[in-house]
Motif scaffolding. Structure first.
Motif, PDB file in Angstrom:
ATOM      1  N   LYS A  80       0.839  -1.204   0.000  1.00 49.80           N
ATOM      2  CA  LYS A  80       0.000   0.000   0.000  1.00 49.80           C
ATOM      3  C   LYS A  80       0.869   1.246   0.000  1.00 49.80           C
ATOM      4  O   LYS A  80       0.582   2.222  -0.704  1.00 49.80           O
ATOM      5  N   ARG A  81       1.955   1.210   0.787  1.00 45.89           N
ATOM      6  CA  ARG A  81       2.866   2.366   0.818  1.00 45.89           C
ATOM      7  C   ARG A  81       3.514   2.577  -0.540  1.00 45.89           C
ATOM      8  O   ARG A  81       3.661   3.712  -1.007  1.00 45.89           O
TER       9      ARG A  81
ATOM     10  N   ILE B 253       1.014   4.149  -2.818  1.00 50.04           N
ATOM     11  CA  ILE B 253       0.863   5.578  -2.512  1.00 50.04           C
ATOM     12  C   ILE B 253       1.998   6.376  -3.137  1.00 50.04           C
ATOM     13  O   ILE B 253       1.779   7.430  -3.742  1.00 50.04           O
ATOM     14  N   ARG B 254       3.228   5.868  -3.017  1.00 48.75           N
ATOM     15  CA  ARG B 254       4.377   6.577  -3.605  1.00 48.75           C
ATOM     16  C   ARG B 254       4.256   6.665  -5.130  1.00 48.75           C
ATOM     17  O   ARG B 254       4.512   7.710  -5.720  1.00 48.75           O
TER      18      ARG B 254
ATOM     19  N   ALA C   7       1.526   9.168  -5.970  1.00 49.25           N
ATOM     20  CA  ALA C   7       1.957  10.541  -5.655  1.00 49.25           C
ATOM     21  C   ALA C   7       2.951  11.047  -6.691  1.00 49.25           C
ATOM     22  O   ALA C   7       2.878  12.203  -7.121  1.00 49.25           O
TER      23      ALA C   7
END
Length: 71
Positions: A18-19, A22-23, A26
C-alpha cells in the motif's frame, strides 16, 4: 477499471505494498510540471489578514451598505 473495482483489491494488499502504491500514485500526480500561471522557483507574496487592522472596519462597512446587520 473504476475506483469501485480497484478498491477491494487495494484493501487486500499488505501494508508495505500500500505504501509503494501511494508513492507511485503521488509521483504520477506530482510528475506534471504544468503549474501555470506560476513560475517554478519564483517567490510569490501571499496576502493575509495578519496585521490588517482596518480589514474589520471595511468588512463592517460592506455589511452595513448591504443592509446586513452584524451579529
Amino acid at each position: 477499471m473504476t475506483l469501485a473495482e480497484l478498491l477491494p483489491a487495494v484493501q487486500q494488499l499488505p501494508l508495505a505494498d500500500k505504501r509503494k502504491l501511494i508513492r507511485i500514485l503521488a509521483e504520477e500526480v506530482d510528475g506534471g510540471n504544468d503549474i501555470a500561471p506560476l513560475v517554478p522557483g519564483q517567490v510569490y507574496s501571499l496576502p493575509t489578514p495578519y496585521d490588517a487592522y482596518g480589514a474589520a472596519g471595511i468588512l463592517l462597512q460592506a455589511l452595513e451598505s448591504d443592509g446586513t446587520e452584524p451579529q
